[in-house]
Design a protein around this motif. Structure first.
Motif, PDB file in Angstrom:
ATOM      1  N   HIS A 593     -60.564   8.610  -6.790  1.00  0.00           N
ATOM      2  CA  HIS A 593     -60.686   7.249  -6.085  1.00  0.00           C
ATOM      3  C   HIS A 593     -61.715   7.341  -4.915  1.00  0.00           C
ATOM      4  CE1 HIS A 593     -57.714   9.544  -3.889  1.00  0.00           C
ATOM      5  NE2 HIS A 593     -58.416   8.806  -2.783  1.00  0.00           N
ATOM      6  N   GLY A 594     -62.221   8.539  -5.041  1.00  0.00           N
ATOM      7  CA  GLY A 594     -63.574   8.694  -3.739  1.00  0.00           C
ATOM      8  C   GLY A 594     -64.607   8.080  -3.946  1.00  0.00           C
ATOM      9  N   MET A 643     -61.980  -2.127 -12.671  1.00  0.00           N
ATOM     10  CA  MET A 643     -63.399  -2.285 -12.740  1.00  0.00           C
ATOM     11  C   MET A 643     -63.640  -1.699 -11.176  1.00  0.00           C
ATOM     12  SD  MET A 643     -64.911  -5.584 -14.868  1.00  0.00           S
ATOM     13  CE  MET A 643     -66.421  -5.253 -14.318  1.00  0.00           C
ATOM     14  N   LEU A 644     -62.925  -2.529 -10.167  1.00  0.00           N
ATOM     15  CA  LEU A 644     -63.176  -2.199  -8.799  1.00  0.00           C
ATOM     16  C   LEU A 644     -62.598  -0.915  -8.282  1.00  0.00           C
ATOM     17  CD1 LEU A 644     -62.475  -5.785  -7.270  1.00  0.00           C
ATOM     18  CD2 LEU A 644     -64.610  -4.676  -7.411  1.00  0.00           C
ATOM     19  N   LYS A 653     -67.402   0.687  -6.118  1.00  0.00           N
ATOM     20  CA  LYS A 653     -66.077   0.876  -5.951  1.00  0.00           C
ATOM     21  C   LYS A 653     -65.557   0.096  -4.541  1.00  0.00           C
ATOM     22  CE  LYS A 653     -64.951   5.448  -7.996  1.00  0.00           C
ATOM     23  NZ  LYS A 653     -64.324   6.758  -7.693  1.00  0.00           N
ATOM     24  N   ASP A 654     -64.192  -0.635  -4.884  1.00  0.00           N
ATOM     25  CA  ASP A 654     -63.760  -1.248  -3.802  1.00  0.00           C
ATOM     26  C   ASP A 654     -62.351  -1.012  -3.912  1.00  0.00           C
ATOM     27  OD1 ASP A 654     -62.880  -2.896  -1.772  1.00  0.00           O
ATOM     28  OD2 ASP A 654     -64.160  -4.475  -2.001  1.00  0.00           O
ATOM     29  N   ILE A 655     -61.626  -0.030  -3.424  1.00  0.00           N
ATOM     30  CA  ILE A 655     -60.253   0.151  -3.330  1.00  0.00           C
ATOM     31  C   ILE A 655     -59.378  -0.626  -3.016  1.00  0.00           C
ATOM     32  CG2 ILE A 655     -58.463   2.067  -3.157  1.00  0.00           C
ATOM     33  CD1 ILE A 655     -60.834   2.948  -4.832  1.00  0.00           C
ATOM     34  N   GLU A 656     -59.544  -1.282  -1.846  1.00  0.00           N
ATOM     35  CA  GLU A 656     -58.835  -2.052  -1.239  1.00  0.00           C
ATOM     36  C   GLU A 656     -58.607  -3.417  -2.043  1.00  0.00           C
ATOM     37  OE1 GLU A 656     -59.785  -2.978   2.921  1.00  0.00           O
ATOM     38  OE2 GLU A 656     -59.504  -0.856   3.590  1.00  0.00           O
TER      39      GLU A 656
END
Length: 1111
Positions: A593-594, A643-644, A653-656
């Motif tokens: 997830h990094g 996708m995020l 990437k946008d984990i939140e």
């Protein structure tokens, strides 16, 4: 006559004609099939088809018939080659008879194992068919029907000396070769007790990864007897070159160690200590282990040779570097027990011991010892290059550290600091400061001028230097990121690299950025932008691998797997490199997830469909997906979250934000997969605060809804959090039975650790079985475990399979998130028009062995017109992978095919083209199938491996093979479009239908009549048109005469008289008969053509509709 009436009459005639034909065929077939008085079969058949045996044929004829027994050969180049036939006539109907037939085969067939009778057809014999048939005789001995029975026999090996001598005479050279080898005594293959364990330098990172070697017993009985005797009285010698970059960071590091079948250390272990000493350990015949230590503090950054002699209980150790040499001798209390076939040896680090940090040079092993060791340091240019580059890097690091330190202390150099002496470059920085210095110069002028490019770069980083936050590692990264975007320049269709870029890359490599080392290795090995220098390329490849860089390690493993660019093919060395990257990939997958990791996406630059799948946050596709998710669409929410979270389809990437969408989809409690995904995020605390209670509740909910992964999650929770191993195993078993790779792996771990309360013992066999099953599904950790067992062959029942181990690790490494991040950067550079930067980054991934990147590099080389060398280098590399892209296989196949027409070895090139097309067809390429069909029609024999893809064999004819290939191709292609395969298949079937038509006399007559009708159309159509035109003209004149009110003038009368006189030759009655005749001819022609096309359609349907449907 009405054309519709013509068509109707034509179809009626064709239907009657076909109906009569079918009735006649059916009655004929029925009479043959139901005749009980006609049969032929084999009463006895020999086990071997050879010259001399007797075949008994049992037969019965209902009327006079002709019978035959045949022997048919099939070879690689020909099928149905009749080499024996015996015929006879039976005139006695209704009587069962037995006929004895003596087989007499030609000499080249029956004696094909004799040396001087090397018939090509006999050597290539694939199978032999023994067949019998009968046919009824009519007047004139015409055959009316034939009944055949086949029995296939495989050719067995015949004796060297046949019973009967061949009639042919051998050539003089062949007879001479036979006479010179006639009395030769066959011996076992040569076996040597001297083994080159390493012939090429090996980079060692100081971690538990090395090269595994296994030794087998001797085949020669005398040698094996001597080896067994030496188990308790050994006499062996090891000689190895090592290059140390630092001493052992732990207590002990392995140079070479021996692990037996029980996973225990055995004789002999040579280890390096944390103070540079050598420790040698051995197992005694009493079963005890003993060791001694040689105190010497080995030097760093030098090539050192270690020679270890083991003589019964004595150990002699000679250590040499430069001109120095030291000797050590130690005698153990008991004899050493040494069995090199028990277990395996590891060069460097292994599962139970880390390796040294540095390099291994040539490594020789004398199984029976030696008095004189011959182990020179080679390859000379590579090992010397390593020494030279490391010396230059040490000098550069010393200079840069001093420079950074002085600049950080003061903007101008100061006399107060005596540690580092000002030099020319510092004088430039000081802008010709007039202060005097008294210390001696540390560097010469020549040395300082080497770093002018680096110095100018440092001038631009003055502000960061003054803050003291610029270390060598960070400086190396900055240099690489600055250089990689502009390293390649394309001018006049030529790739160029500026000297400044090479200098900065070398500096970056010296400062520890080994992506720069890999790029330098690629430039020297490939010759891109500068002349190739293979030895220098090897140097930077080894430097990058010793620096523990993922891509550099994959690069070394890829080269050793296939033996490319001067690297020897050595799967054991490849496994050593890949196992390191695989371990890193396992760690990386837990941190996927990094923001520096992305899942590698298969986007080929030459495929518009792939490029169209890309999107971003501002695109219409993403906005529509977000709109649907806001409205509560469950699938849109999950898709958006995925996708995020992973950064798919070009989205950042946008984990939140991803976690928010996962939560909204999970809280609907409709999709078990969505509930499971969010529960795992809660338990791991990724993007959300860790909450075991809520995560466990959602896991149970997902499992109740049918999620298999949730079963594995429950097992993990019970085993790790609750320490309830019994329930953990229960959940893992349920998950594994339902196909969960995580469940299989976790169950294997329980078998390996023996923590299962119901089975509290270690069961390696059961564990390996679970690991292998999970590895087939792509599980990373399971693949690493399975690869280790395959590489060592240490478990009974699991044979050593290094190739399989390497294949497993390659699949793991190619899914590395950092590799995905690199190809994402390359793709973004390409989309932004920075093709040179995209080329550099794709090259890094391509040299790591990623087929996607290799294909894209080849495409960019073609788009940038960089010549054939660049393009074909990476096309050739891409087809080496286990799953190459079909487009690369097609291009290489086309290259071989078109080269076969211009070169002498056209047959071998054509075979290579067939191999490429066959691999592409296996991957589902319609173009490859079309090419294979075309090659088959050209007469090129397709190998059985290719034919089996289409359920056919060499026994089938060319037309049958071609038709089956085209049918498979047409099934894969788009059904709604007219495709090349469908057109080719239609043409083939039309040809077969036409031949079926011409085989019948009545249908052949119809075909001739149809051809004649075409000529009738050509003649009658213009005549019919002329008659119609003349009729219309006559009618027009008559209407004009009726409309006249004035008397006809003399001139008009004369004209009418002339026209009447001109048409005297064609009266009205004749014109009417001519028109009727033309109508009749057109009608008959239409009937013939309609009947012909209907017949063709009938035969075409027989070709396309399966026989089971017709019946």
């Amino acid at each position: 006559m009405n054309w519709c009436l013509t068509v109707v009459f034509g179809y009626a005639f064709a239907a009657c004609f076909l109906l009569g034909t079918c009735v006649l065929q059916a009655s004929s077939t029925q009479s043959v099939d139901t005749a009980p008085d006609d049969f032929i079969g084999f009463d006895s058949v020999p086990d071997k088809v050879a010259d001399g045996p007797v075949v008994r044929a049992r037969y019965q004829c209902s009327r006079p018939c002709l019978l035959a027994v045949e022997v048919v050969l099939s070879t690689l180049r020909k099928t149905d080659l009749v080499v024996f036939r015996r015929q006879w006539i039976s005139s006695t109907p209704g009587v069962v008879r037995i006929r004895r037939v003596l087989l007499t085969l030609p000499a080249p067939v029956s004696h094909h194992h004799r040396r001087f009778h090397g018939s090509t057809g006999a050597r290539e014999t694939q199978n032999v068919t023994l067949q019998a048939w009968l046919s009824h005789l009519k007047k004139g001995s015409n055959i009316s029907s034939t009944l055949k029975i086949y029995k296939e026999q495989r050719v067995v090996q015949l004796p060297l000396w046949p019973r009967a001598a061949a009639a042919g005479c051998p050539s003089w050279s062949t007879q001479l070769m036979w006479l010179t080898s006639n009395n030769r005594i066959h011996q076992c293959p040569h076996e040597s007790d001297v083994i080159d364990m390493l012939q090429f330098p090996l980079a060692s990172t100081g971690e538990p990864f090395g090269v595994v070697r296994r030794f087998q017993p001797f085949i020669n009985g005398a040698l094996e007897k001597a080896r067994l005797h030496a188990v308790t009285e050994p006499r062996v010698t090891f000689s190895v070159w090592i290059y140390l970059q630092r001493w052992c960071q732990k207590k002990l590091c392995g140079i070479i160690h021996h692990v037996d079948k029980k996973h225990l250390f055995d004789s002999v272990l040579i280890q390096l200590s944390e103070t540079g000493d050598i420790i040698i350990q051995a197992r005694m015949t009493t079963g005890e282990d003993e060791a001694f230590r040689a105190y010497l503090m080995l030097p760093l950054w030098k090539w050192i040779r270690l020679d270890c002699y083991i003589l019964d209980s004595k150990v002699l150790l000679n250590i040499t570097w430069d001109t120095k040499s030291q000797k050590f001798e130690y005698v153990f209390r008991n004899s050493i027990r040494y069995d090199d076939t028990d277990g395996y040896f590891v060069i460097g680090g292994g599962r139970y011991m880390p390796g040294i940090r540095g390099y291994f040079g040539p490594f020789k092993y004398y199984r029976f010892g030696t008095d004189e060791i011959k182990n020179q340091l080679h390859p000379t240019s590579t090992v010397r290059g390593l020494d030279r580059v490391h010396a230059e890097c040490q000098e550069m690091q010393t200079f840069t550290k001093a420079f950074l330190q002085r600049v950080a202390e003061s903007h101008l150099p100061s006399q107060a600091s005596e540690a580092v002496c000002p030099n020319i470059l510092l004088s430039f920085w000081a802008q010709f400061d007039s202060r005097k210095t008294t210390c001696a110069q540390t560097w010469t002028t020549e040395t300082q001028l080497k770093y002018v490019t680096l110095f100018h770069f440092l001038q631009g980083e003055g502000e960061m230097i003054l803050t003291g936050h610029l270390g060598l590692k960070q400086l190396g990264s900055i240099l690489f990121e600055l250089t990689v975007s502009s390293v390649f320049l394309v001018e006049d269709k030529q790739l160029k690299i500026l000297p400044r870029s090479m200098a900065l890359l070398q500096a970056s490599s010296c400062f520890g950025n080994h992506r720069a080392s890999l790029l330098l290795a690629t430039i020297y090995l490939s010759g891109l932008g500068r002349p190739a220098n293979q030895e220098q390329g090897h140097v930077y490849s080894l430097i990058g691998a010793s620096g523990d860089d993922r891509f550099a390690l994959m690069h070394a493993g890829f080269k050793h797997t296939y033996g490319l660019d001067g690297f020897p093919q050595d799967l054991d060395m490849a496994y050593g490199y890949y196992s390191n990257v695989g371990e890193q990939s396992g760690i990386d997958s837990s941190r996927a997830h990094g923001y520096k990791q992305y899942t590698p996406q298969l986007i080929y630059l030459d495929n518009e469909e792939d490029l169209n799948t890309l999107t971003d946050e501002s695109s219409d596709v993403f906005q529509y997906l977000q709109y649907q998710a806001e409205r509560g669409d469950l699938e849109a929410q999950r898709r958006l979250g995925t996708m995020l979270y992973w950064g798919q389809n070009g989205v950042t990437k946008d984990i939140e934000s991803a976690v928010k969408w996962f939560e909204r989809s999970a809280m609907q409690m409709k999709d078990p997969a969505a509930v499971y995904d969010y529960s795992i995020l809660l338990m791991k605390g990724q993007g959300v605060k860790r909450n075991y209670t809520q995560g466990f509740r959602l896991l149970k909910k997902a499992a109740a809804m049918g999620s298999i992964n949730a079963l594995n999650g429950l097992g993990w929770y019970h085993g790790i959090v609750l320490k309830d191993h019994r329930n953990a195993v229960k959940y893992f078993e349920q998950a594994a039975l339902n196909g969960s790779d995580d469940g299989m792996f976790n169950l294997g771990i329980y078998h390996l650790s023996g923590e299962n309360p119901d089975e509290p013992w270690r069961n390696e066999s059961a564990a390996v079985k679970q690991f292998l099953n999970a590895s087939r599904l792509g599980h990373v950790a399971a693949s690493l475990e399975a690869a280790w067992y395959l590489s060592t062959g240490s478990l009974e029942g699991v044979s050593q399979d290094v190739e399989g181990a390497v294949t497993l690790l390659q699949r793991v490494c190619k899914q590395n998130g950092h590799l995905g991040f690199l190809i994402r950067e390359a793709l973004q550079a390409h989309l932004q028009g920075a093709w040179e930067e995209a080329l550099a980054k794709y090259i890094l991934a391509a040299e790591a062995g990623l087929g996607l990147a290799q294909g894209n590099v080849a495409h960019l080389c073609e788009e940038l017109s960089l010549g054939y060398d660049c393009r074909w280098r990476y096309h050739n590399h891409s087809i080496l992978n286990s799953d190459p892209h079909p487009s690369a296989l097609l291009k290489i196949g086309d290259y071989y095919y078109y080269s076969s027409s211009t070169r002498g070895n056209s047959l071998s090139l054509a075979e290579q083209a067939v191999s490429m097309y066959g691999r592409a067809a296996l991957a589902g390429s319609p173009q490859a199938m079309f090419n294979l069909a075309a090659l088959a029609q050209e007469g090129i024999i397709l190998p059985q491996s290719v034919l089996s893809l289409f359920n056919t064999s060499r026994c089938d004819g060319v037309e049958c093979v071609t038709e089956r290939i085209l049918k498979r191709c047409a099934e894969i292609e788009n059904d709604e479009a007219v495709t090349p395969c469908s057109l080719a298949l239609l043409g083939l079937q039309m040809g077969k239908a036409w031949r079926s038509v011409t085989q019948s006399r009545a249908q052949l007559l119809l075909a001739y009549a149809s051809i004649a009708s075409l000529f009738v159309f050509v003649v009658v159509a213009p005549l019919h048109g002329w008659l119609e035109q003349r009729s219309r003209a006559s009618a027009l004149r008559r209407r004009r005469r009726r409309r006249r009110t004035a008397p006809v003038s003399q001139t008009d009368q004369a004209d009418d008289t002339g026209r009447a006189a001109g048409s005297v030759w064609l009266t009205v009655h004749d014109e009417q008969r001519l028109r009727q005749a033309s109508d009749l001819a057109v009608t008959l022609s239409g009937v013939c053509l309609t009947a012909l096309w209907t017949t063709l359609l009938y035969h075409l349907l027989q070709q396309t509709i399966p026989s089971t449907v017709i019946q």
